[in-house]
Design a protein around this motif. Structure first.
Motif, PDB file in Angstrom:
ATOM      1  N   ASP A  43       5.215  12.486  41.728  1.00  0.00           N
ATOM      2  CA  ASP A  43       5.291  13.296  42.939  1.00  0.00           C
ATOM      3  C   ASP A  43       6.703  13.885  43.013  1.00  0.00           C
ATOM      4  O   ASP A  43       7.674  13.132  43.119  1.00  0.00           O
ATOM      5  N   PRO A  44       6.851  15.199  42.953  1.00  0.00           N
ATOM      6  CA  PRO A  44       8.188  15.804  42.967  1.00  0.00           C
ATOM      7  C   PRO A  44       9.019  15.420  44.189  1.00  0.00           C
ATOM      8  O   PRO A  44      10.236  15.385  44.116  1.00  0.00           O
ATOM      9  N   ARG A  45       8.369  15.082  45.296  1.00  0.00           N
ATOM     10  CA  ARG A  45       9.119  14.694  46.498  1.00  0.00           C
ATOM     11  C   ARG A  45       9.849  13.383  46.293  1.00  0.00           C
ATOM     12  O   ARG A  45      10.892  13.151  46.885  1.00  0.00           O
ATOM     13  N   ILE A  46       9.316  12.508  45.460  1.00  0.00           N
ATOM     14  CA  ILE A  46       9.957  11.217  45.196  1.00  0.00           C
ATOM     15  C   ILE A  46      11.212  11.403  44.361  1.00  0.00           C
ATOM     16  O   ILE A  46      12.200  10.704  44.521  1.00  0.00           O
ATOM     17  N   ILE A  47      11.175  12.363  43.466  1.00  0.00           N
ATOM     18  CA  ILE A  47      12.289  12.605  42.550  1.00  0.00           C
ATOM     19  C   ILE A  47      13.479  13.222  43.264  1.00  0.00           C
ATOM     20  O   ILE A  47      14.608  13.066  42.845  1.00  0.00           O
ATOM     21  N   LYS A  48      13.231  13.877  44.367  1.00  0.00           N
ATOM     22  CA  LYS A  48      14.252  14.656  45.090  1.00  0.00           C
ATOM     23  C   LYS A  48      15.571  13.882  45.193  1.00  0.00           C
ATOM     24  O   LYS A  48      15.632  12.803  45.765  1.00  0.00           O
ATOM     25  N   GLY A  49      16.615  14.445  44.582  1.00  0.00           N
ATOM     26  CA  GLY A  49      17.947  13.865  44.679  1.00  0.00           C
ATOM     27  C   GLY A  49      18.212  12.714  43.723  1.00  0.00           C
ATOM     28  O   GLY A  49      19.299  12.164  43.705  1.00  0.00           O
ATOM     29  N   LYS A  50      17.236  12.328  42.924  1.00  0.00           N
ATOM     30  CA  LYS A  50      17.426  11.211  42.010  1.00  0.00           C
ATOM     31  C   LYS A  50      17.376  11.719  40.578  1.00  0.00           C
ATOM     32  O   LYS A  50      16.500  12.490  40.216  1.00  0.00           O
ATOM     33  N   SER A  51      18.296  11.231  39.796  1.00  0.00           N
ATOM     34  CA  SER A  51      18.272  11.592  38.382  1.00  0.00           C
ATOM     35  C   SER A  51      17.293  10.664  37.660  1.00  0.00           C
ATOM     36  O   SER A  51      16.911   9.610  38.178  1.00  0.00           O
ATOM     37  N   THR A  52      16.926  11.059  36.478  1.00  0.00           N
ATOM     38  CA  THR A  52      16.021  10.238  35.670  1.00  0.00           C
ATOM     39  C   THR A  52      16.646   8.869  35.418  1.00  0.00           C
ATOM     40  O   THR A  52      15.965   7.850  35.460  1.00  0.00           O
ATOM     41  N   THR A  53      17.952   8.848  35.167  1.00  0.00           N
ATOM     42  CA  THR A  53      18.655   7.581  34.919  1.00  0.00           C
ATOM     43  C   THR A  53      18.542   6.660  36.119  1.00  0.00           C
ATOM     44  O   THR A  53      18.277   5.459  35.961  1.00  0.00           O
ATOM     45  N   GLU A  54      18.732   7.194  37.320  1.00  0.00           N
ATOM     46  CA  GLU A  54      18.612   6.379  38.534  1.00  0.00           C
ATOM     47  C   GLU A  54      17.206   5.821  38.677  1.00  0.00           C
ATOM     48  O   GLU A  54      17.013   4.657  39.040  1.00  0.00           O
ATOM     49  N   MET A  55      16.208   6.659  38.388  1.00  0.00           N
ATOM     50  CA  MET A  55      14.823   6.213  38.516  1.00  0.00           C
ATOM     51  C   MET A  55      14.511   5.124  37.491  1.00  0.00           C
ATOM     52  O   MET A  55      13.821   4.152  37.796  1.00  0.00           O
ATOM     53  N   ILE A  56      15.030   5.266  36.282  1.00  0.00           N
ATOM     54  CA  ILE A  56      14.812   4.250  35.244  1.00  0.00           C
ATOM     55  C   ILE A  56      15.467   2.943  35.652  1.00  0.00           C
ATOM     56  O   ILE A  56      14.903   1.870  35.446  1.00  0.00           O
ATOM     57  N   LYS A  57      16.655   3.013  36.247  1.00  0.00           N
ATOM     58  CA  LYS A  57      17.343   1.797  36.699  1.00  0.00           C
ATOM     59  C   LYS A  57      16.513   1.059  37.752  1.00  0.00           C
ATOM     60  O   LYS A  57      16.414  -0.157  37.735  1.00  0.00           O
TER      61      LYS A  57
END
Length: 111
Positions: A43-57
């Motif tokens: 969901d693109p709204r979840i990604i908002k403001g977060k980098s891929t690295t942050e999400m992986i962490k």
């Protein structure tokens, strides 16, 4: 058949820049984005403001937490149970050997 969509001027400007940065046309880039989100289920709204690295962490922390919970709730108790069963088996074999030795001793004495 081609279709048009209405987006804000700011959004169009950002889309144009992104497409240019990735060496694609606006239409092609938009279609690729749609396919990406469809394939990943993201969901693109979840990604908002977060980098891929942050999400992986975040995902990594969840996985580590899950494994620690499994370790504490399942693996350690299972290991302890196996150790206890091994100790009990050893004790029972020692008693069996003692009893067999007594039986063999009685047989020896009777013959």
């Amino acid at each position: 058949m081609k279709k048009s969509i209405v987006i804000s001027e700011r959004g169009h400007k950002e889309l144009k820049k992104l497409a240019s940065d990735h060496n694609r046309s606006i239409g092609g880039f938009t279609e690729e984005m749609i396919l990406f989100f469809k394939k990943t289920g993201t969901d693109p709204r979840i990604i908002k403001g977060k980098s891929t690295t942050e999400m992986i962490k975040v995902i990594d922390r969840r996985i580590v937490s899950f494994f620690k919970t499994q370790e504490a709730d399942i693996l350690y108790p299972m290991r302890q149970q196996i150790q206890d069963n091994g100790d009990m088996t050893k004790e029972l074999f020692e008693k069996l050997i003692q009893n067999l030795n007594k039986i063999f001793q009685k047989i020896k004495e009777q013959s």
